[in-house]
Scaffold this active site. Structure first.
Site, short mmCIF file in Angstrom:
data_model
loop_
_atom_site.label_atom_id
_atom_site.label_comp_id
_atom_site.label_asym_id
_atom_site.label_seq_id
_atom_site.Cartn_x
_atom_site.Cartn_y
_atom_site.Cartn_z
N SER A 172 46.64 39.06 36.69
CA SER A 172 46.92 37.68 36.31
C SER A 172 45.95 37.29 35.21
O SER A 172 44.85 37.85 35.10
CB SER A 172 46.75 36.75 37.51
N TYR A 184 41.35 33.95 44.39
CA TYR A 184 42.40 34.75 43.76
C TYR A 184 41.87 35.40 42.49
O TYR A 184 42.11 36.59 42.24
CB TYR A 184 43.59 33.84 43.46
#
Length: 319
Positions: A172, A184
């Site tokens: 990401s 995350y």
């Protein structure tokens, strides 16, 4: 002399880039027939879309689902139709026995051209400042997003080396910065470093390793549902409640939810580059699929001093 080296390297890159692009366009793409690919996290989102796309292209697809009896897995089988080239299997990447069972299933149903690709797509996300999350939450995220990918990769490396296949990892742009989901970001930054080491080590075996870096696609996946300030507050420890108040938590939740609502709804943009990573004669090491402003943030983070990025994000958060 050494001071001019970065400039010379940049000029060389700019000169060679058009040649590389022409070669990529002119070279023949992979023939999918008779090749197997295992994808993790196919219950929904990118994994679900990719499994269907690869099946339509002619690959033999092993679609790992956390809930093989769930709605997502059933829809996947219905949408794929008959033919037997798409198999749904239970695969919780945190469980070693699930990974072993997946490998045994793949080995017992390998098509004639063998095992071509492993796509480490399974992942989870959540929102919360560092002190709001429990140690158990950190351990769970590390186990799914980081160790889960490593666990499946180690299990299938012998097959990938044998057939000179591809390994695709879902990262990401959040690997570069964070806006309220540091847990995350942490796991994605770690998996990027794992991939960097693996990519170099696998070159001598003819195995290629690719990283996919999507921007905000929250509206096209189920990885991050809208967050509830009330639920966050109820789970905070008394020590954290003494530092933060409900209004602050509500403001942060509203800010994060507004970001989620701006996410792209076209998950096929990400699937397109995942397919390219698996079929191109010269796949890229990294595929970034993001809006211009998201790419600009990555650019600032990569090339400017840390305090510049901190200032940018602090300004955004203060609003």
């Amino acid at each position: 002399m050494w001071a001019a080296a970065p400039l010379l390297l940049l000029l060389l890159f700019l000169l060679l880039l058009p040649l590389a692009r022409r070669w990529r366009r002119g070279a023949a793409r992979l023939e999918p027939g008779g090749r197997a690919v295992l994808i993790t996290g196919c219950d929904s989102g990118f994994g679900h879309l990719l499994a269907l796309r690869l099946h339509r292209l002619g690959f033999t697809v092993f679609a790992g689902c956390l809930c093989p009896g769930g709605d997502g897995a059933r829809r996947l089988q219905q949408e794929a139709g008959g033919g037997g080239r798409l198999r749904v299997l239970r695969l919780d990447v945190t469980r070693a026995r699930d990974v072993r069972a997946a490998k045994e299933l793949v080995l017992s149903h390998l098509p004639e051209r063998g095992f071509w690709g492993l796509v480490n797509n399974a992942g989870i996300s959540t929102f919360g400042e560092t002190g709001w999350l429990s140690m158990e939450t950190y351990e769970r995220f590390a186990d799914v997003n980081l160790l889960g990918s490593i666990r499946t990769t180690l299990a299938f490396l012998p097959l990938l080396r044998k057939y000179k296949g591809r390994i695709v990892f879902m990262s990401s742009i959040i690997a570069y910065f964070t806006v309220g989901n540091g847990i995350y970001s942490m796991t994605k930054a770690a998996i990027e470093k794992f991939c960097d080491a693996l990519r170099l080590e696998m070159k001598k075996f003819g195995v290629q390793v690719c990283i996919i870096q999507p921007g905000n696609y929250a509206c096209s996946t189920k990885i991050q549902p809208p967050v509830s300030a009330e639920e966050i507050w109820s789970e905070l420890s008394e020590e954290e409640k003494a530092v933060y108040n409900k209004e602050y938590v509500q403001e942060r939740a509203d800010f994060f939810n507004s970001i989620l609502s701006e996410g792209s709804t076209n998950g096929n943009e990400v699937v397109d580059v995942m397919v390219d990573a698996l079929t191109s004669p010269a796949p890229k090491a990294r595929y970034m699929v993001a809006k211009l402003k998201e790419k600009a943030l990555v650019f600032v983070c990569a090339l400017f001093p840390t305090f510049v990025m901190d200032s940018v994000l602090s300004h955004a958060l203060s609003k």
